[in-house]
Design a protein around this motif. Structure first.
Motif, mmCIF file in Angstrom:
data_model
loop_
_atom_site.group_PDB
_atom_site.id
_atom_site.type_symbol
_atom_site.label_atom_id
_atom_site.label_comp_id
_atom_site.label_asym_id
_atom_site.label_seq_id
_atom_site.Cartn_x
_atom_site.Cartn_y
_atom_site.Cartn_z
ATOM 1 N N GLY A 69 -16.771 -39.018 -16.832
ATOM 2 C CA GLY A 69 -16.352 -40.368 -17.142
ATOM 3 C C GLY A 69 -16.534 -40.741 -18.599
ATOM 4 O O GLY A 69 -17.307 -40.115 -19.332
ATOM 5 N N ILE A 70 -15.778 -41.759 -18.985
ATOM 6 C CA ILE A 70 -15.986 -42.442 -20.261
ATOM 7 C C ILE A 70 -16.762 -43.688 -19.895
ATOM 8 O O ILE A 70 -16.375 -44.420 -18.975
ATOM 9 C CB ILE A 70 -14.652 -42.849 -20.923
ATOM 10 C CG1 ILE A 70 -13.779 -41.632 -21.189
ATOM 11 C CG2 ILE A 70 -14.918 -43.638 -22.217
ATOM 12 C CD1 ILE A 70 -12.380 -41.976 -21.715
ATOM 13 N N GLY A 71 -17.852 -43.938 -20.590
ATOM 14 C CA GLY A 71 -18.681 -45.074 -20.236
ATOM 15 C C GLY A 71 -19.160 -45.867 -21.425
ATOM 16 O O GLY A 71 -19.115 -45.405 -22.566
ATOM 17 N N SER A 101 -32.228 -40.378 -23.162
ATOM 18 C CA SER A 101 -32.693 -41.209 -24.291
ATOM 19 C C SER A 101 -31.593 -41.406 -25.323
ATOM 20 O O SER A 101 -31.373 -42.524 -25.806
ATOM 21 C CB SER A 101 -33.912 -40.581 -24.964
ATOM 22 O OG SER A 101 -35.002 -40.591 -24.100
ATOM 23 N N LYS A 102 -30.902 -40.333 -25.667
ATOM 24 C CA LYS A 102 -29.829 -40.417 -26.662
ATOM 25 C C LYS A 102 -28.681 -41.283 -26.139
ATOM 26 O O LYS A 102 -28.150 -42.128 -26.865
ATOM 27 C CB LYS A 102 -29.335 -39.003 -27.013
ATOM 28 C CG LYS A 102 -28.209 -38.988 -28.026
ATOM 29 C CD LYS A 102 -28.624 -39.524 -29.379
ATOM 30 C CE LYS A 102 -27.469 -39.437 -30.349
ATOM 31 N NZ LYS A 102 -27.617 -40.315 -31.496
ATOM 32 N N ALA A 103 -28.303 -41.093 -24.874
ATOM 33 C CA ALA A 103 -27.213 -41.882 -24.283
ATOM 34 C C ALA A 103 -27.571 -43.364 -24.252
ATOM 35 O O ALA A 103 -26.742 -44.217 -24.594
ATOM 36 C CB ALA A 103 -26.894 -41.380 -22.878
ATOM 37 N N VAL A 104 -28.790 -43.682 -23.886
ATOM 38 C CA VAL A 104 -29.234 -45.084 -23.840
ATOM 39 C C VAL A 104 -29.187 -45.701 -25.233
ATOM 40 O O VAL A 104 -28.743 -46.831 -25.409
ATOM 41 C CB VAL A 104 -30.643 -45.208 -23.207
ATOM 42 C CG1 VAL A 104 -31.240 -46.590 -23.445
ATOM 43 C CG2 VAL A 104 -30.590 -44.901 -21.716
ATOM 44 N N GLU A 105 -29.635 -44.950 -26.226
ATOM 45 C CA GLU A 105 -29.601 -45.418 -27.617
ATOM 46 C C GLU A 105 -28.166 -45.777 -28.020
ATOM 47 O O GLU A 105 -27.912 -46.828 -28.621
ATOM 48 C CB GLU A 105 -30.161 -44.318 -28.515
ATOM 49 C CG GLU A 105 -30.247 -44.646 -29.973
ATOM 50 C CD GLU A 105 -30.761 -43.447 -30.770
ATOM 51 O OE1 GLU A 105 -30.195 -43.200 -31.858
ATOM 52 O OE2 GLU A 105 -31.702 -42.768 -30.315
ATOM 53 N N LEU A 145 -25.582 -46.471 -25.956
ATOM 54 C CA LEU A 145 -25.119 -47.602 -25.138
ATOM 55 C C LEU A 145 -25.643 -48.934 -25.688
ATOM 56 O O LEU A 145 -24.901 -49.916 -25.759
ATOM 57 C CB LEU A 145 -25.559 -47.429 -23.681
ATOM 58 C CG LEU A 145 -24.880 -46.297 -22.909
ATOM 59 C CD1 LEU A 145 -25.612 -46.031 -21.590
ATOM 60 C CD2 LEU A 145 -23.417 -46.611 -22.658
ATOM 61 N N LYS A 146 -26.904 -48.954 -26.092
ATOM 62 C CA LYS A 146 -27.506 -50.186 -26.626
ATOM 63 C C LYS A 146 -26.830 -50.639 -27.918
ATOM 64 O O LYS A 146 -26.811 -51.830 -28.223
ATOM 65 C CB LYS A 146 -29.012 -49.996 -26.866
ATOM 66 C CG LYS A 146 -29.816 -50.003 -25.588
ATOM 67 C CD LYS A 146 -31.298 -49.838 -25.878
ATOM 68 C CE LYS A 146 -32.106 -49.902 -24.604
ATOM 69 N NZ LYS A 146 -33.550 -49.716 -24.845
ATOM 70 N N LYS A 147 -26.270 -49.691 -28.671
ATOM 71 C CA LYS A 147 -25.590 -50.024 -29.924
ATOM 72 C C LYS A 147 -24.110 -50.338 -29.717
ATOM 73 O O LYS A 147 -23.359 -50.475 -30.685
ATOM 74 C CB LYS A 147 -25.739 -48.861 -30.916
ATOM 75 C CG LYS A 147 -27.154 -48.661 -31.406
ATOM 76 C CD LYS A 147 -27.234 -47.467 -32.344
ATOM 77 C CE LYS A 147 -28.655 -47.259 -32.835
ATOM 78 N NZ LYS A 147 -28.769 -46.047 -33.652
ATOM 79 N N ILE A 169 -23.044 -49.435 -16.111
ATOM 80 C CA ILE A 169 -22.284 -48.679 -17.101
ATOM 81 C C ILE A 169 -20.849 -48.516 -16.602
ATOM 82 O O ILE A 169 -20.623 -48.209 -15.429
ATOM 83 C CB ILE A 169 -22.931 -47.290 -17.314
ATOM 84 C CG1 ILE A 169 -24.355 -47.450 -17.870
ATOM 85 C CG2 ILE A 169 -22.085 -46.421 -18.229
ATOM 86 C CD1 ILE A 169 -25.134 -46.160 -17.918
ATOM 87 N N VAL A 170 -19.902 -48.706 -17.493
ATOM 88 C CA VAL A 170 -18.496 -48.483 -17.158
ATOM 89 C C VAL A 170 -18.314 -47.018 -16.788
ATOM 90 O O VAL A 170 -18.952 -46.130 -17.366
ATOM 91 C CB VAL A 170 -17.588 -48.849 -18.362
ATOM 92 C CG1 VAL A 170 -16.194 -48.262 -18.202
ATOM 93 C CG2 VAL A 170 -17.515 -50.363 -18.533
ATOM 94 N N SER A 171 -17.434 -46.769 -15.824
ATOM 95 C CA SER A 171 -17.099 -45.398 -15.442
ATOM 96 C C SER A 171 -15.601 -45.314 -15.190
ATOM 97 O O SER A 171 -15.104 -45.824 -14.197
ATOM 98 C CB SER A 171 -17.849 -44.987 -14.177
ATOM 99 O OG SER A 171 -17.544 -43.645 -13.850
#
Length: 187
Positions: free
Chosen positions: A27-29, A6-10, A12-14, A127-129
């Motif tokens: 990875g850096i994504g 949930s935190k990662a998605v939040e 990514l969306k921003k 997602i970028v990897s």
């Protein structure tokens, strides 16, 4: 794991950048459709944006949304695959321009990692990897090898406990053509 996703998605969306475990190495994504987020990844890695990046997708259905046509041979390779494999597809579509190679191709992998798959499904976009290191330096084999500078530059860092069973080495890379051609880029 759900709170981490949930935190990662939040983030990514921003348009933020995350550090996360994959089936290969850490990875850096970021959102592979957001050019500004992709630019941040290049800045963190101190890498030229003339190099394309690999992206992770949850399944062939998602890949279908981001390439004009999946060569039939790619479906066979994915089905028979038993280790991390990135396939370079011709004619990327709908991705950030700075994630795509100059020839219009894109490297995509379906990860063999529960956290990654669940994260991508929750985000609903690729997602970028790219390895969690400064360009030219050794890729981190595990969380403990990620430089503090990289960790500090991210907007979210996944819990090291989520590392799971990774190969601790980069994926093999195959380039496929619409006519069924296969070129081995990295074994």
């Amino acid at each position: 794991m759900e709170k981490q996703i949930s935190k990662a998605v939040e983030v990514l969306k921003k348009g933020g950048v995350i550090i996360y475990p994959t089936d290969t190495i850490w990875g850096i994504g970021c959102d592979a459709t957001n050019p500004k987020a992709v630019e941040k990844v290049f800045e963190i890695k101190r890498r030229s944006d003339s190099k394309s990046l690999i992206v992770l997708a949850s399944d062939t259905g998602m890949i279908n949304q981001y390439v004009q046509q999946i060569p039939e041979i790619a479906y066979q390779l994915i089905e028979l695959n038993d280790k991390p494999m990135t396939i370079i597809y011709p004619n990327a579509a709908g991705l950030a321009e700075n994630v795509v190679a100059e020839d219009g191709s894109i490297g995509i992998r379906i990860p063999m990692n529960d956290f990654c798959i669940k994260l991508i499904r929750a985000f609903k976009k690729p997602i970028v990897s790219t390895s969690a290191n400064i360009s030219g330096e050794n890729a981190p084999q595990n969380y403990g090898e990620i430089a503090k500078e990289i960790l500090d530059a991210a907007d979210f860092v996944a819990d090291p406990e989520l590392e799971g069973k990774s190969t601790h080495k980069a994926s093999q890379i195959l380039k496929v053509g619409l006519g069924g051609e296969i070129e081995v880029i990295r074994k």
